[in-house]
Design a protein around this motif. Structure first.
Motif, PDB file in Angstrom:
ATOM      1  N   GLY A  36       0.842  -1.208   0.000  1.00 25.57           N
ATOM      2  CA  GLY A  36       0.000   0.000   0.000  1.00 25.57           C
ATOM      3  C   GLY A  36       0.867   1.245   0.000  1.00 25.57           C
ATOM      4  N   TYR A  39       1.893   2.057  -3.546  1.00 30.51           N
ATOM      5  CA  TYR A  39       0.832   2.718  -4.325  1.00 30.51           C
ATOM      6  C   TYR A  39       0.651   4.158  -3.857  1.00 30.51           C
ATOM      7  CZ  TYR A  39      -0.226  -1.677  -6.581  1.00 30.51           C
ATOM      8  OH  TYR A  39      -0.130  -2.807  -7.355  1.00 30.51           O
ATOM      9  N   ARG A  40       0.823   4.362  -2.549  1.00 31.39           N
ATOM     10  CA  ARG A  40       0.716   5.726  -2.011  1.00 31.39           C
ATOM     11  C   ARG A  40       1.865   6.602  -2.528  1.00 31.39           C
ATOM     12  NH1 ARG A  40      -2.488   6.615   2.600  1.00 31.39           N
ATOM     13  NH2 ARG A  40      -3.786   4.819   3.107  1.00 31.39           N
ATOM     14  N   SER A  92      -6.792   5.071  -4.496  1.00 35.51           N
ATOM     15  CA  SER A  92      -7.505   3.956  -5.144  1.00 35.51           C
ATOM     16  C   SER A  92      -7.648   4.197  -6.643  1.00 35.51           C
ATOM     17  CB  SER A  92      -8.881   3.752  -4.508  1.00 35.51           C
ATOM     18  OG  SER A  92      -8.712   3.241  -3.214  1.00 35.51           O
ATOM     19  N   SER A  95      -4.268   3.574  -8.202  1.00 32.77           N
ATOM     20  CA  SER A  95      -3.956   2.134  -8.143  1.00 32.77           C
ATOM     21  C   SER A  95      -4.727   1.310  -9.157  1.00 32.77           C
ATOM     22  CB  SER A  95      -4.323   1.561  -6.775  1.00 32.77           C
ATOM     23  OG  SER A  95      -3.720   2.280  -5.775  1.00 32.77           O
ATOM     24  N   GLY A 121      -1.345  -6.292   1.258  1.00 28.00           N
ATOM     25  CA  GLY A 121      -1.920  -5.452   0.211  1.00 28.00           C
ATOM     26  C   GLY A 121      -3.337  -5.866  -0.105  1.00 28.00           C
ATOM     27  N   ILE A 124      -2.135  -9.592  -3.214  1.00 31.39           N
ATOM     28  CA  ILE A 124      -0.894 -10.365  -3.033  1.00 31.39           C
ATOM     29  C   ILE A 124      -1.161 -11.856  -3.256  1.00 31.39           C
ATOM     30  CG2 ILE A 124       1.135 -10.751  -1.554  1.00 31.39           C
ATOM     31  CD1 ILE A 124       0.516  -7.760  -2.328  1.00 31.39           C
ATOM     32  N   ASP A 176     -11.598  -0.418  -4.595  1.00 30.55           N
ATOM     33  CA  ASP A 176     -10.594  -1.495  -4.655  1.00 30.55           C
ATOM     34  C   ASP A 176     -11.221  -2.847  -5.034  1.00 30.55           C
ATOM     35  OD1 ASP A 176      -8.695   0.355  -3.951  1.00 30.55           O
ATOM     36  OD2 ASP A 176      -8.589  -0.225  -1.849  1.00 30.55           O
ATOM     37  N   ARG A 179     -12.596  -2.585  -9.127  1.00 33.97           N
ATOM     38  CA  ARG A 179     -11.782  -2.160 -10.271  1.00 33.97           C
ATOM     39  C   ARG A 179     -11.584  -3.341 -11.220  1.00 33.97           C
ATOM     40  NH1 ARG A 179      -6.809  -1.602  -6.391  1.00 33.97           N
ATOM     41  NH2 ARG A 179      -6.156  -3.752  -6.329  1.00 33.97           N
TER      42      ARG A 179
HETATM   43  O1  C5P Z   1      -2.737  -0.567   2.421  1.00 25.75           O
HETATM   44  P1  C5P Z   1      -3.193   0.858   2.183  1.00 25.75           P
HETATM   45  O2  C5P Z   1      -4.545   1.129   2.739  1.00 25.75           O
HETATM   46  O3  C5P Z   1      -2.172   1.864   2.590  1.00 25.75           O
HETATM   47  O4  C5P Z   1      -3.295   0.929   0.597  1.00 25.75           O
HETATM   48  C1  C5P Z   1      -3.626   2.132  -0.060  1.00 25.75           C
HETATM   49  C2  C5P Z   1      -4.313   1.833  -1.380  1.00 25.75           C
HETATM   50  O5  C5P Z   1      -3.378   1.261  -2.285  1.00 25.75           O
HETATM   51  C3  C5P Z   1      -5.474   0.870  -1.352  1.00 25.75           C
HETATM   52  O6  C5P Z   1      -6.699   1.492  -1.000  1.00 25.75           O
HETATM   53  C4  C5P Z   1      -5.505   0.370  -2.789  1.00 25.75           C
HETATM   54  O7  C5P Z   1      -6.159   1.260  -3.631  1.00 25.75           O
HETATM   55  C5  C5P Z   1      -4.030   0.368  -3.162  1.00 25.75           C
HETATM   56  N1  C5P Z   1      -3.418  -0.950  -3.089  1.00 25.75           N
HETATM   57  C6  C5P Z   1      -3.584  -1.812  -4.153  1.00 25.75           C
HETATM   58  N2  C5P Z   1      -2.946  -3.016  -4.158  1.00 25.75           N
HETATM   59  C7  C5P Z   1      -2.156  -3.376  -3.143  1.00 25.75           C
HETATM   60  C8  C5P Z   1      -1.983  -2.531  -2.030  1.00 25.75           C
HETATM   61  C9  C5P Z   1      -2.646  -1.314  -2.033  1.00 25.75           C
HETATM   62  O8  C5P Z   1      -4.313  -1.495  -5.101  1.00 25.75           O
HETATM   63  N3  C5P Z   1      -1.512  -4.552  -3.205  1.00 25.75           N
END
Ligand code: C5P
Length: 218
Positions: A36, A39-40, A92, A95, A121, A124, A176, A179
């Motif tokens: 995450g 992606y951030r 989101s 991502s 994530g 994964i 999420d 998508r």
């Molecule tokens: O884990 P966290 O809430 O910080 O993740 C932020 C955003 O990153 C999620 O809401 C999602 O959109 C995206 N993400 C993703 N795939 C991952 C991890 C995070 O799409 N493996």
């Protein structure tokens, strides 16, 4: 050499994945990867420099610090900047872009090549490490997740209330889960853990026990 496994931890926003994954990795002396945060970091980069940068991701340098929690974007420590409301509200959407996922998934797969990784994530167990020896899908009700996140945000000094956080979590889950590419879904072979009424040490212990059972096999 001691046998190592990969552990994939997926689930919706604020389900406690990173807290648990970090603790499990520490106990097992494994590497913890917060996908995450990656992606951030890309989202922060796009906010700062415009959406056009999404087409030039190969030039981007994303690294984790040796402490396993800090993250660096082109050499700059952005660990705090990736947690702002602006990034959370845009992550989101960024991502969901194919270029972003292609770039980060391949980076994540490389990191886990030698095993001994706990990665958390959304995709994964399904996409990044479909062969992971242990897969966990953590869930908890949106209300409980919002309460947990509120505590974290207050500690961070963010001015936000429970209702806003609950809405934000529900909106992010919706994006999420719906998508087109690698939506958040439980892998068929993932163990479902409803953590709504479990403490952090209880969840940690459960995962450690499953991992130890797998390591004892063969
Ligand atoms: O884990 P966290 O809430 O910080 O993740 C932020 C955003 O990153 C999620 O809401 C999602 O959109 C995206 N993400 C993703 N795939 C991952 C991890 C995070 O799409 N493996």
């Amino acid at each position: 050499m001691k046998k190592k496994i990969n552990i994939a931890i997926d689930g919706p926003a604020a389900a406690g994945k990173s807290t648990i994954s970090r603790r499990v990795a520490q106990r097992m002396a494994y590497i913890y990867i917060d996908t995450g945060a990656m992606y951030r970091a890309v989202t922060l980069h796009a906010i700062r420099n415009g959406r056009g940068v999404i087409d030039q991701l190969d030039d981007l340098d994303i690294r984790f610090g040796t402490d396993g929690t800090s993250i660096y974007l082109n050499g700059e420590d952005v660990s705090a900047d990736i947690r702002t409301q602006e990034v959370t509200n845009n992550v989101s959407e960024i991502s969901s872009l194919a270029e972003v996922r292609r770039y980060l998934v391949s980076m994540q797969q490389k990191i886990a090549e030698d095993k001994g990784v706990v990665m958390d994530g959304r995709d994964i167990g399904t996409t990044v490490l479909p062969e992971a020896e242990l897969k966990v899908y953590m869930k908890a009700s949106p209300e409980i997740r919002a309460k947990r996140r509120l505590k974290e945000e207050k500690e961070r000094g963010t001015d936000i209330d429970l209702a806003t956080l609950t809405d934000q979590i529900i909106r992010r889950d919706d994006l999420d889960m719906n998508r087109e590419i690698s939506p958040l879904i439980k892998a068929h072979d993932a163990v479902l853990l409803d953590t709504s009424h479990m403490s952090i040490p209880e969840v940690e212990e459960k995962i450690i026990r499953m991992a130890e059972d797998l390591l004892r096999e063969d």
